[in-house]
Structure formats: structure tokens, C-alpha cells
Design a protein around this motif. Structure first.
Motif, mmCIF file in Angstrom:
data_model
loop_
_atom_site.group_PDB
_atom_site.id
_atom_site.type_symbol
_atom_site.label_atom_id
_atom_site.label_comp_id
_atom_site.label_asym_id
_atom_site.label_seq_id
_atom_site.Cartn_x
_atom_site.Cartn_y
_atom_site.Cartn_z
ATOM 1 N N VAL A 225 0.659 -1.157 0.003
ATOM 2 C CA VAL A 225 0.030 0.094 0.092
ATOM 3 C C VAL A 225 0.888 1.260 0.022
ATOM 4 O O VAL A 225 0.442 2.263 -0.634
ATOM 5 N N VAL A 226 2.145 1.307 0.543
ATOM 6 C CA VAL A 226 2.815 2.322 0.487
ATOM 7 C C VAL A 226 3.485 2.385 -0.867
ATOM 8 O O VAL A 226 3.522 3.568 -1.390
ATOM 9 N N TYR A 227 3.939 1.479 -1.283
ATOM 10 C CA TYR A 227 4.492 1.413 -2.733
ATOM 11 C C TYR A 227 3.386 2.071 -3.582
ATOM 12 O O TYR A 227 3.777 3.130 -4.479
ATOM 13 N N LEU A 228 2.328 1.596 -3.468
ATOM 14 C CA LEU A 228 1.175 2.186 -4.494
ATOM 15 C C LEU A 228 0.898 3.649 -4.288
ATOM 16 O O LEU A 228 0.771 4.284 -5.396
ATOM 17 N N SER A 229 0.939 4.043 -3.020
ATOM 18 C CA SER A 229 0.683 5.440 -2.856
ATOM 19 C C SER A 229 1.697 6.586 -3.203
ATOM 20 O O SER A 229 1.694 7.507 -3.974
ATOM 21 N N GLU A 230 3.009 6.016 -3.023
ATOM 22 C CA GLU A 230 4.150 6.631 -3.581
ATOM 23 C C GLU A 230 4.251 6.974 -5.218
ATOM 24 O O GLU A 230 4.363 7.895 -5.529
ATOM 25 N N GLN A 231 3.946 5.580 -5.558
ATOM 26 C CA GLN A 231 3.896 5.692 -7.337
ATOM 27 C C GLN A 231 2.896 6.487 -7.661
ATOM 28 O O GLN A 231 3.106 7.087 -8.693
#
Length: 108
Positions: free
Chosen positions: A92-98
Motif C-alpha cells: 500500500v505504501v508503494y502504491l501511494s508513492e507511485q
């Protein structure tokens, strides 16, 4: 080049996700990423029913990223994953950053 992230967290969504990612590489010049978390993480095992199809999209330069939190929750080691699958600390953090950096988000 633009980035597209296909997010899969349901095991039964693998076929449509793989079709979508493959079509994206065939018909558009996008940087394609498949982010996997939740129950769908089971599909990344070397012995999964969709392992051959995942290997095929990896040869099309699609990046497949596995959430380490989901792997830990399911008791799956990184050694059990298909060759070429990368990991991220938190899906979820990766998705948000991307998305913050302009990636398009698609959830089949």
C-alpha cells in the motif's frame, strides 16, 4: 514514459490481471508494474496455477512486485517466489508513492 500499476489482491483476479498487463505491453508503450498483496500473493509461488503466465509477462519486461508484509502474513519466503519477482516493504505504501509520482492505477 508513463507508468501503469495493476494492483491485484484477490487470488481469483490473476487471469484478468495478467490479460490486462499483457495487453498493455502489446498495445501501448507504458512502463507496466503488477503490484501484488493480500491473498493474491499465493499466485507468486513457483508452484502456483498461474506461474507460467506470470513468467510470460516477466519476459515482456513487466515488473512484478510482491508486498513483504503479505508474504510474511502468508508464511511465504522470498525463495518460494518465481524468478524475477521483486519485493517492496509494503504494497500500500508503494502504491501511494507511485501514484503520487504520476503512475496510473488500475485494479482489475
Amino acid at each position: 514514459m508513463r507508468r501503469v500499476i495493476f494492483h491485484i489482491d484477490e487470488l481469483e483476479k490473476w487471469p484478468i490481471t495478467l490479460n490486462n498487463a499483457s495487453n498493455m505491453t502489446d498495445y501501448a508503450s507504458e512502463d507496466v508494474i503488477v503490484l501484488v498483496n493480500g491473498p493474491a500473493i499465493e499466485g507468486l509461488r513457483r508452484t502456483s496455477e498461474v506461474s507460467e503466465r506470470i513468467q510470460a509477462i516477466l519476459t515482456k519486461e513487466v515488473k512484478v512486485k510482491a508486498c513483504l508484509v503479505s508474504l510474511a502474513n502468508k508464511g511465504i519466503s522470498q525463495a518460494d517466489l518465481l524468478d524475477g519477482v521483486e519485493t517492496v516493504p509494503s504494497g500500500v505504501v508503494y502504491l501511494s508513492e507511485q501514484q503520487h509520482h504520476g503512475a496510473s492505477y488500475i485494479k482489475p
